[in-house]
Design an enzyme around this catalytic site. Structure first.
Site, PDB file in Angstrom:
ATOM      1  N   THR A  27     -10.522   5.242  25.277  1.00 33.73           N
ATOM      2  CA  THR A  27     -10.921   6.623  25.528  1.00 33.73           C
ATOM      3  C   THR A  27     -12.153   6.974  24.699  1.00 33.73           C
ATOM      4  OG1 THR A  27      -8.650   7.268  26.021  1.00 33.73           O
ATOM      5  CG2 THR A  27     -10.157   9.036  25.399  1.00 33.73           C
ATOM      6  N   ARG A  78       0.836  -1.204   0.000  1.00 33.29           N
ATOM      7  CA  ARG A  78       0.000   0.000   0.000  1.00 33.29           C
ATOM      8  C   ARG A  78       0.870   1.254   0.000  1.00 33.29           C
ATOM      9  NH1 ARG A  78      -3.095  -3.897   2.390  1.00 33.29           N
ATOM     10  NH2 ARG A  78      -5.343  -3.775   2.050  1.00 33.29           N
ATOM     11  N   LYS A 134     -18.291   7.915   7.588  1.00 39.68           N
ATOM     12  CA  LYS A 134     -18.482   7.860   6.143  1.00 39.68           C
ATOM     13  C   LYS A 134     -19.498   8.942   5.736  1.00 39.68           C
ATOM     14  CE  LYS A 134     -16.771   3.192   5.417  1.00 39.68           C
ATOM     15  NZ  LYS A 134     -16.162   2.972   6.747  1.00 39.68           N
TER      16      LYS A 134
END
Length: 406
Positions: free
Chosen positions: A277, A21, A247
């Protein structure tokens, strides 16, 4: 042991298979979506992004930005802790109420990402059921697979969207054995949708819980943006709806919506919820503003559907190899990892169009593709430019391949 040599060998294997990648550094600018600045080796260049998951451009919407700016001035940058240790802010409580209302469920639970939401929820729920068996669609996302692996329970894979196969597998189990059917509404690599009502029928018939991943559908489908289950009027038949805030809602975070008992079980036993958290107030208020806005506005969804159909029609006319589907995701099939990478590089370098190659293991080897996500801010001119650039890129790579093999 030569640890780094082993790491390097595996990385070199990735590179040799064209699966390594490479990240493209981009700067998004408010008011310019889908344009972005590519910080290229030759300097900054404007590019058009065609693969963003910010499907409706809500990441730049004034209502979202205003909500986040106000919250950060008022509450600061962080959450201050986990949900149990000072991290349960008013913002996140209000967001959970809005998400529960969106899906017409009694409760919702917000986590730090869609991935974590799946991993924590699936592992918690399945881990509380003795001798549970999970039925998982073969195309399910990596986060679902990870959540199932955590439990180490029996898993049965059914063929993609194949209800006949699913029923055969369900029939083989005792009726009183605990079962969970896990599937997605929109499959993000093929752009198809699942038979939600039919799967709900099978769940009722064979005494199974239903867990539906709607991450690529929330904000996009349904009267209020509640997803495909809402659009088809079957959300009340799904036990757990899982979604994302990162998204179509344009912020970050994940969630589940279900009844009180299920949400409380994940809240109390989901490690990914308990030990992480909490989402900071600014992000929670930004997500809340986006959810509320898209509940009443259909402008973005309508425009997005129009542009998706326009793109599909023009790709068909250009005889480019698209995978047909009924969603906003438009896969252009390349079926070769090397060619897929070369096409994307050509589009970026020669046409200032950014599309990321989709290779194995995200998709099976031999089905490599470009995953296009047209949105409401992609103009007709941008669509024409993309189609022309794709034709040029395919021809260029085909010619190069012929020269190399000739």
């Amino acid at each position: 042991m030569h640890y780094r040599d082993q790491f390097k060998n595996r990385l070199n294997q990735l590179k040799s298979e064209n699966r390594y990648r490479s990240f493209v550094e981009l700067e998004r600018h408010v008011g310019r979506h889908p344009y972005a600045t590519w910080n290229s080796p030759a300097g900054p260049q404007d590019v058009v992004i065609w693969c963003s998951n910010d499907y409706l451009g809500m990441g730049q919407h004034p209502a979202v930005i205003d909500a986040m700016q106000s919250a950060i001035v008022h509450s600061g940058s962080g959450a201050g802790g986990t949900r149990n240790i000072s991290g349960t802010s008013t913002a996140i409580v209000e967001l959970e109420k809005a998400l529960a209302a969106l899906h017409h469920k009694s409760r919702a639970l917000v986590l730090t990402s869609g991935y974590v939401a799946n991993e924590a929820s699936i592992s918690a729920l399945a881990g509380l059921l003795d001798d549970v068996v999970i039925f998982s669609d073969e195309m399910n996302h990596a986060s679902i697979i990870s959540g199932i692996r955590y439990v180490r329970c029996e898993k049965v894979i059914f063929r993609h969207n194949d209800c006949v196969h699913l029923e055969t597998l369900l029939q083989a189990q005792p009726l009183d054995r605990p079962k969970i059917i896990i599937f997605e509404s929109v499959y993000s690599m093929d752009g198809d949708t699942s038979p939600i009502a039919e799967i709900a029928d099978l769940a009722q018939k064979y005494n199974a819980l239903t867990y539906l991943d709607e991450v690529h559908a929330v904000g996009m489908y349904g009267e209020q943006g509640g997803g495909v289950a809402q659009m088809r009027g079957v959300a009340d038949r799904i036990d757990v709806i899982q979604g994302t805030l990162g998204k179509a809602f344009g912020v970050v975070g994940g969630y589940i919506a279900a009844d009180d008992v299920i949400c409380d079980a994940v809240r109390s036993f989901g490690s990914g919820f308990i030990f992480t958290t909490a989402l900071p107030p600014a992000l929670a208020y930004g997500a809340l503003a986006s959810v509320q806005y898209l509940q009443s506005s259909t402008i973005e969804r309508d425009r997005q559907k129009q542009q998706a159909e326009t793109l599909k029609q023009k790709l068909r006319r250009a005889n480019l190899p698209i995978l047909e589907g009924d969603t906003h995701i438009v896969p252009v099939m390349v079926n070769d990892a090397d060619n897929c990478t070369r096409i994307c590089q050509f589009l970026l370098n020669e046409h200032q169009i950014y599309v990321q190659p989709i290779n194995y293991p995200t998709v099976p080897k031999g089905t490599e593709r470009l995953r296009l996500t047209p949105g409401p801010f992609h103009s007709d001119r941008m669509i024409d430019d993309l189609v022309d650039a794709l034709q040029s890129a395919f021809s260029h790579v085909e010619a190069e391949t012929s020269q190399q093999t000739g």
